[in-house]
Design an enzyme around this catalytic site. Structure first.
Site, PDB file in Angstrom:
ATOM      1  N   HIS A   1       0.894  -1.270   0.042  1.00 56.85           N
ATOM      2  CA  HIS A   1       0.027   0.011  -0.070  1.00 56.85           C
ATOM      3  C   HIS A   1       0.917   1.315   0.037  1.00 56.85           C
ATOM      4  CE1 HIS A   1       1.068   1.086   4.255  1.00 56.85           C
ATOM      5  NE2 HIS A   1       0.742  -0.212   4.314  1.00 56.85           N
TER       6      HIS A   1
ATOM      7  N   GLU B   1      -2.659  -6.420   8.016  1.00 56.05           N
ATOM      8  CA  GLU B   1      -1.251  -6.465   8.591  1.00 56.05           C
ATOM      9  C   GLU B   1      -1.271  -7.355   9.829  1.00 56.05           C
ATOM     10  OE1 GLU B   1       1.751  -6.817   8.303  1.00 56.05           O
ATOM     11  OE2 GLU B   1       2.532  -4.719   7.975  1.00 56.05           O
TER      12      GLU B   1
END
Length: 212
Positions: A11, A85
């Site tokens: 990202h 994550e």
């Protein structure tokens, strides 16, 4: 034999990345201006790759990156919490420089082979992360065999998944480089997985470093 083309992107940048703060599953920060530019650079790099499906985690920074890329291909993206994550427990939101000694101890623990170790305060271990991520990714890969796929993921998670794919022990996951907006490429056949490239960043050159 069908070949599945797999692209993985980290990202774009967030305020937490810029400030050097721990940003795991417990921090849901949006992209900053630089992060949005990085997401557009990913789009430009992949625009000729005939992407069929885009997948992200359920965290805002991943979804915003995926949305920018998806707009280029005029398609929707799909998000899954299993792709989130790692949870860094008590370290979430803290500046890495302020907990450097504790972080180094955790990294040594993992590098010494104890990848079942999880950080206090609700953190996850590398093994826990691999189990939840691998299950979802295998499901996606099995359901979209022969397609060209993009996954928008996170730094530590990329290290964990790609270590597994490349046959490294999780204790060696630090060998995988990661940075915001970087790309990775793999080709998957019925019985094999071939690496195309790791940590490609030349598409990010010339991006102005902007806050906000």
């Amino acid at each position: 034999m069908s070949t599945t083309d797999i692209y993985i992107a980290r990202h774009g940048e967030t305020k937490y990345n810029r400030e050097g703060k721990m940003q795991g599953r417990g921090i849901d920060a949006p992209l900053n201006k630089t992060g949005r530019l990085q997401a557009r650079a990913i789009s430009d790099e992949l625009k000729d790759k005939s992407i069929d499906h885009i997948f992200s985690s359920s965290l805002v920074r991943s979804m915003e990156t995926a949305e920018i890329v998806a707009w280029t291909f005029r398609m929707k993206y799909h998000s899954y919490p299993e792709l989130d994550e790692m949870n860094f427990g008590k370290f979430e939101g803290r500046a890495s420089k302020d907990i450097e000694q504790e972080l180094n101890e955790v990294h040594r623990t993992w590098q010494n082979g104890n990848t079942d170790y999880a950080i206090d305060g609700g953190g996850e271990s590398p093994v826990m992360v691999l189990e939840r991520v691998n299950s979802r990714m295998n499901n996606i890969l099995n359901n979209h065999s022969g397609s060209t796929l993009l996954f928008v993921l996170h730094g530590r998670l990329i290290r964990i998944v790609l270590s597994h794919w490349l046959g490294y022990p999780l204790s060696d996951m630090h060998r995988i480089e990661h940075s915001n907006g970087a790309l990775y490429h793999f080709l998957k056949n019925d019985n094999s997985l071939e690496m195309g490239y790791l940590h490609k960043t030349d598409h990010l050159e010339g991006i102005m470093d902007e806050e906000g």
